[in-house]
Write an enzyme that holds these catalytic residues in place. Structure first.
Site, PDB file in Angstrom:
ATOM      1  N   ARG A  11       0.826  -1.216   0.000  1.00 23.26           N
ATOM      2  CA  ARG A  11       0.000   0.000   0.000  1.00 23.26           C
ATOM      3  C   ARG A  11       0.859   1.265   0.000  1.00 23.26           C
ATOM      4  O   ARG A  11       0.449   2.305  -0.503  1.00 23.26           O
ATOM      5  CB  ARG A  11      -0.990   0.007   1.169  1.00 23.26           C
ATOM      6  CG  ARG A  11      -2.080   1.058   1.031  1.00 23.26           C
ATOM      7  CD  ARG A  11      -3.158   0.933   2.107  1.00 23.26           C
ATOM      8  NE  ARG A  11      -4.257   0.070   1.711  1.00 23.26           N
ATOM      9  CZ  ARG A  11      -5.343   0.480   1.027  1.00 23.26           C
ATOM     10  NH1 ARG A  11      -5.486   1.743   0.682  1.00 23.26           N
ATOM     11  NH2 ARG A  11      -6.289  -0.378   0.711  1.00 23.26           N
TER      12      ARG A  11
ATOM     13  N   GLU B  96      -9.522   6.346   7.139  1.00 23.94           N
ATOM     14  CA  GLU B  96      -8.096   6.578   6.993  1.00 23.94           C
ATOM     15  C   GLU B  96      -7.691   7.798   6.148  1.00 23.94           C
ATOM     16  O   GLU B  96      -6.720   8.477   6.497  1.00 23.94           O
ATOM     17  CB  GLU B  96      -7.425   5.336   6.376  1.00 23.94           C
ATOM     18  CG  GLU B  96      -7.495   4.099   7.247  1.00 23.94           C
ATOM     19  CD  GLU B  96      -7.155   2.850   6.462  1.00 23.94           C
ATOM     20  OE1 GLU B  96      -7.963   2.446   5.601  1.00 23.94           O
ATOM     21  OE2 GLU B  96      -6.068   2.298   6.686  1.00 23.94           O
TER      22      GLU B  96
HETATM   23  N1  MTE Z   1     -11.800   6.066  14.636  1.00 26.02           N
HETATM   24  C1  MTE Z   1     -11.812   5.818  15.969  1.00 26.02           C
HETATM   25  N2  MTE Z   1     -12.508   6.637  16.775  1.00 26.02           N
HETATM   26  N3  MTE Z   1     -11.120   4.758  16.492  1.00 26.02           N
HETATM   27  C2  MTE Z   1     -10.396   3.908  15.695  1.00 26.02           C
HETATM   28  O1  MTE Z   1      -9.787   2.956  16.192  1.00 26.02           O
HETATM   29  N4  MTE Z   1      -9.640   3.372  13.394  1.00 26.02           N
HETATM   30  C3  MTE Z   1      -9.369   3.907  12.063  1.00 26.02           C
HETATM   31  C4  MTE Z   1     -10.607   4.606  11.506  1.00 26.02           C
HETATM   32  N5  MTE Z   1     -11.144   5.528  12.468  1.00 26.02           N
HETATM   33  C5  MTE Z   1     -10.350   4.166  14.285  1.00 26.02           C
HETATM   34  C6  MTE Z   1     -11.107   5.264  13.794  1.00 26.02           C
HETATM   35  C7  MTE Z   1      -8.946   2.899  11.099  1.00 26.02           C
HETATM   36  S1  MTE Z   1      -7.329   2.431  11.063  1.00 26.02           S
HETATM   37  C8  MTE Z   1      -9.809   2.358  10.190  1.00 26.02           C
HETATM   38  S2  MTE Z   1      -9.288   1.277   9.013  1.00 26.02           S
HETATM   39  C9  MTE Z   1     -11.239   2.690  10.197  1.00 26.02           C
HETATM   40  O2  MTE Z   1     -11.572   3.614  11.221  1.00 26.02           O
HETATM   41  C10 MTE Z   1     -12.038   1.415  10.378  1.00 26.02           C
HETATM   42  O3  MTE Z   1     -13.388   1.626  10.474  1.00 26.02           O
HETATM   43  P1  MTE Z   1     -14.346   1.877   9.218  1.00 26.02           P
HETATM   44  O4  MTE Z   1     -13.901   0.946   8.133  1.00 26.02           O
HETATM   45  O5  MTE Z   1     -15.684   1.541   9.735  1.00 26.02           O
HETATM   46  O6  MTE Z   1     -14.177   3.303   8.838  1.00 26.02           O
HETATM   47  N1  HPA Z   2      -5.834  -2.348   4.469  1.00 34.51           N
HETATM   48  C1  HPA Z   2      -6.008  -2.607   5.775  1.00 34.51           C
HETATM   49  N2  HPA Z   2      -5.914  -3.803   6.284  1.00 34.51           N
HETATM   50  C2  HPA Z   2      -5.631  -4.814   5.464  1.00 34.51           C
HETATM   51  C3  HPA Z   2      -5.427  -4.623   4.107  1.00 34.51           C
HETATM   52  C4  HPA Z   2      -5.534  -3.310   3.577  1.00 34.51           C
HETATM   53  O1  HPA Z   2      -5.374  -3.067   2.367  1.00 34.51           O
HETATM   54  N3  HPA Z   2      -5.147  -5.820   3.564  1.00 34.51           N
HETATM   55  C5  HPA Z   2      -5.179  -6.702   4.582  1.00 34.51           C
HETATM   56  N4  HPA Z   2      -5.464  -6.104   5.730  1.00 34.51           N
HETATM   57 MO1  MOS Z   3      -7.124   0.415   9.555  1.00 33.61          MO
HETATM   58  S1  MOS Z   3      -5.071   0.530   9.549  1.00 33.61           S
HETATM   59  O1  MOS Z   3      -7.081  -0.395   8.011  1.00 33.61           O
HETATM   60  O2  MOS Z   3      -7.327  -0.805  10.704  1.00 33.61           O
END
Ligand code: MTE
Ligand code: HPA
Ligand code: MOS
Length: 781
Positions: free
Chosen positions: A325, A730
């Site tokens: 990534r 993210e």
């Molecule tokens: N927001 C909060 N409050 N706490 C978290 O741990 N994790 C982040 C983001 N926002 C996180 C957060 C990460 S790394 C990801 S991948 C996404 O939330 C995952 O949730 P979603 O796919 O439902 O957005």
């Molecule tokens: N993003 C986050 N988590 C993951 C991924 C990715 O692309 N692939 C496997 N785990």
């Molecule tokens: Mo988020 S780093 O894809 O949990």
């Protein structure tokens, strides 16, 4: 609830796209939200602690645990030999991660044994009593250490290639070569890792785990216990933050708690303290980026060649997809006519690094932005001008192909940047900053506008699937379950809105329930920002099935055409009659209509051929831009972030209040990564920044003094995502790059903006000061 007034209302309380507070917000702040450590403990619950090695790389010659076992209150001590199944919890195909170390340790803090005792305190004290003899082996702590020895890899590297980068670099009229260091980051979730294992009959076990990936914990526990997956149930109501740190790292604690619980037939809880958590679990990968860029006199990029070397730690974990990534984002929003990108996932004798918000993307992107800065300072232009000259073109243009051969079809970066540039008055403010710096000797200012383009989908294509289980009960209340996990990001609230919208009832009718492997199987990690895209769609699919049955039922019972049946606020309209939802459901039940459905979704269109480095790994891109303005004290390197303006694209937001919170939180977390948070290992390979006393995350007072965050209200996903929304978790993390570049501009002012400061991350005050000093000597040369 007063049913009659409730049913009379013409609208529902929180459909999709409404700003609704997080369903648990009041519970988070009042302490009534249940985390695993808040659950009543089963009678006789025991507690676990890790016995950790204190060598970076060593053979274990002997392990004497007699004093540990003899300590009053200790019930059981587990070693690698006590795993009934396999001693492995690696999430990758490499099987390179033991639950407990066997013959050797490969990082300082690796678990060698596990103590189970009557209390947590006893377990921790006893864990220190082991007598271990080692034979030290040579170790690599840092990227440069391992490179000196040729650079051993933990997993297969990736190459992305288009055109002839070498040839085009030769021909380019300008060429810059450089190196950038980008630091790692500890997740610093408020709730650390925790697992509570409760034994059942036969081979059964239930594990409550603070994990983003219940299905993987289930598989790992099964694998380590040597039982089939159907004997293991993993549950999680919510995490107190995950940020990627709970995608794989919870496996170890769940597995150990489960093994002990089955051995003793008692509940076992494993809750790490902060030091243990920071020492024993993986972090964001730090990178060493070597780049070379060729460009013309206008700053148009002709070719890019870059190598991304990452400190992966001792095992592969997710380092393959993370470093992939990074390469997928080395272009950020820019078209590279000729490009050659390589990754180098390096083995080091440090804790195995893992997922962290952005998943390598931020590290990739910040390298791309460094190249933009290099070009700008070489040509004496505003970096924003260089950015604009290199943006991907609009559909139809020749400049739309990424280094991985996916066409960018949904480009809105021009509009995002233009709107932000105007709304925050960028040009005038930049002139003001330049004027200020002319006369100010000690304090210097900087301003920068940086864009973000982030690819949405798991690059592991099979991960892009989700399931949901929806029940409508006889009283018209709705039970929602899906494979996603709640970590504070508001996923449960958003999916509840999707259901409320589908049935046209108030969101309060929808009960949000804990994630469990028993209701929705074979789920993916809640990660890659895809939670609401995937689970929202799966829940929508379940609702669709139930509605279809209800429509058929109504059409038959009241002799109307199916298209005369409609779900309207709090009612079902059948022909001309308006039946309250609850009454309608009761009648459907009496007529024996199935009121429960399992929904499913898989992302269409995507495919990825890693060996060829070609495909369409992403369903779509999320965009955004930010402008940061900073003041730097050039005598001390200390600085403030004076103002930040953000315009971010979340498509048609499912919930603007929550999405705005995600953007703000991600930005501040990104700022912490790029400015304050520094991980430091000593020459023995010991992590010395393992507590808040030595590891600094941003405080409320570090928040930008002026902080204007806006969602692009006009934005809409080009693809048919749930409600045309886009992922938000993210992408905004990378908006913080503008802080790094604003600092860089302030530094550059000390050498008339003619030298690129090459500010590495984190740009701590010390590093800012060193960079000012470096420019001074360079200027004199
Ligand atoms: N927001 C909060 N409050 N706490 C978290 O741990 N994790 C982040 C983001 N926002 C996180 C957060 C990460 S790394 C990801 S991948 C996404 O939330 C995952 O949730 P979603 O796919 O439902 O957005
Ligand atoms: N993003 C986050 N988590 C993951 C991924 C990715 O692309 N692939 C496997 N785990
Ligand atoms: Mo988020 S780093 O894809 O949990």
């Amino acid at each position: 609830m007063d049913q009659s007034t409730f049913e009379d209302r013409k609208t529902i309380s929180a459909p999709m796209h409404a700003s609704l507070r997080h369903d648990s917000a009041h519970k988070h702040v009042s302490g009534t939200a249940d985390y695993i450590d808040d659950m009543p403990e089963p009678d006789g619950t025991l507690h676990a602690a890790l016995g950790m090695g204190d060598r970076a790389h060593a053979e274990i010659l002997s392990l004497d645990l007699s004093s540990v076992r003899a300590h009053p209150g200790v019930v059981l001590v587990l070693t690698a030999r006590d795993m009934p199944g396999e001693n492995d919890i690696s999430p990758s195909h490499r099987h390179d991660e033991p639950v407990l170390a066997e013959a050797r340790v490969e990082f300082h803090g690796q678990a060698i044994f596990c103590v189970i005792a009557e209390t947590r305190d006893v377990a921790r004290r006893a864990a220190r009593l082991a007598k271990i003899e080692y034979r030290d082996l040579p170790h690599w702590t840092d990227i440069t250490d391992t490179l000196k020895d040729g650079g051993t890899l933990v997993t297969e590297p990736l190459t992305l290639k288009r055109g002839d980068a070498e040839g085009a670099l030769e021909k380019a009229s300008h060429r810059v070569k450089g190196r950038m260091r980008v630091g790692g980051q500890d997740h610093f979730y408020l709730e650390g890792h925790i697992a509570l294992a409760i034994p059942g009959e036969d081979d059964e076990i239930t594990v409550w785990s603070s994990t983003q990936h219940p299905s993987e914990v289930q598989h790992m526990v099964a694998h380590v216990l040597g039982v089939p997956s159907n004997a293991v149930t993993v549950q999680v109501r919510r995490m107190g933050g995950g940020f990627g740190g709970k995608e794989t790292q919870g496996n170890q604690f769940a597995a150990l708690a489960a093994v002990a619980a089955k051995r003793l037939n008692r509940a076992v809880k494993f809750r790490l303290d902060r030091d243990e958590d920071m020492t024993a679990t993986g972090k964001r990968h730090d990178f060493l980026i070597d780049y070379e860029v060729g460009f013309d006199g206008e700053g148009r990029i002709e070719a890019v060649k870059a190598n991304y070397a990452a400190r992966c730690g001792y095992s592969s974990d997710l380092s393959g997809p993370v470093t992939d990534r990074a390469l997928f984002h080395a272009d950020n929003a820019y078209f590279y006519p000729h490009v050659l990108l390589t990754s180098q996932p390096l083995k080091t004798h440090t804790v195995s690094n893992t997922a962290f918000r952005g998943f390598g993307g931020p590290q990739g992107l910040v390298g791309g932005e460094r190249m933009i800065e290099e070009i700008a300072y070489r040509l004496g232009k505003d970096p924003l001008e260089i950015r604009k000259a290199n943006f991907y073109g609009m559909p139809g243009s020749e400049r739309v192909l990424t280094p991985y051969h996916q066409t960018v079809e949904d480009n809105i970066i021009h509009r995002i940047v233009d709107e932000l540039e105007t709304s925050c008055d960028y040009q005038a403010r930049r002139r003001a900053v330049l004027a200020f710096n002319e006369t100010s000797r000690v304090v210097r200012k900087g301003i920068a506008l940086t864009p973000v383009k982030f690819g949405i989908s798991f690059t592991a294509t099979w991960y892009n699937q989700a399931g949901a289980l929806v029940h409508v009960y006889q009283d018209g209340s709705i039970h929602l379950n899906h494979g996603g996990t709640e970590m504070g990001q508001g996923l449960f609230t958003k999916v509840a809105q999707v259901l409320a919208d589908a049935f046209q009832v108030d969101v309060s009718r929808v009960r949000i329930t804990a994630t469990t492997t028993a209701k929705v199987p074979n789920t993916s990690a809640t990660a890659a920002s895809s939670g609401s895209d995937l689970n929202g769609m799966a829940a929508y699919d379940a609702a669709r099935q139930i509605k279809q049955r209800l429509i058929a039922f109504a059409a038959e019972k009241w002799s109307v055409a199916p298209d005369e049946v409609a779900f309207v606020p709090h009612h079902v309209r059948v022909g001309k009659a308006l039946i309250p939802f609850s009454d309608f459901i009761r009648q459907a039940y009496m007529a024996r209509v199935q009121l429960s459905a399992a929904g499913f979704y898989k992302t269409p269109k995507i495919h990825w051929d890693r060996a060829k480095g070609m495909g369409t790994p992403f369903y779509y891109f999320a965009y955004g831009a930010s402008v940061s303005e900073v003041s730097v004290d050039t005598l001390t390197g200390e600085y403030h972030v004076d103002r930040v303006d953000i315009l971010h694209d979340v498509g048609r937001s499912l919930n603007p209040a929550i999405d705005k919170g995600q953007v703000e939180g991600a930005f501040v977390q990104g700022m912490g990564w790029l400015t304050a948070e520094e991980l430091w290992w000593d020459d023995k390979g010991r992590l010395r920044t393992h507590a808040p006393s030595t590891y600094k995350i941003p405080l409320a007072s570090d928040r930008p003094k002026i902080f204007n965050v806006k969602l692009a209200e006009w934005a809409e996903a080009a693809e048919p995502t749930i409600g045309r929304s886009k992922a938000v978790g993210e992408p905004p993390f990378m908006l913080a790059v503008s802080v790094l570049e604003a600092l860089s501009m302030a530094v550059a002012s000390t050498a008339d903006y003619r030298l690129c400061p090459k500010l590495d991350a984190p740009a701590t005050p010390e590093r800012v000061l060193m960079s000012i000093e470096r420019l001074k000597t360079q200027k004199e040369e």
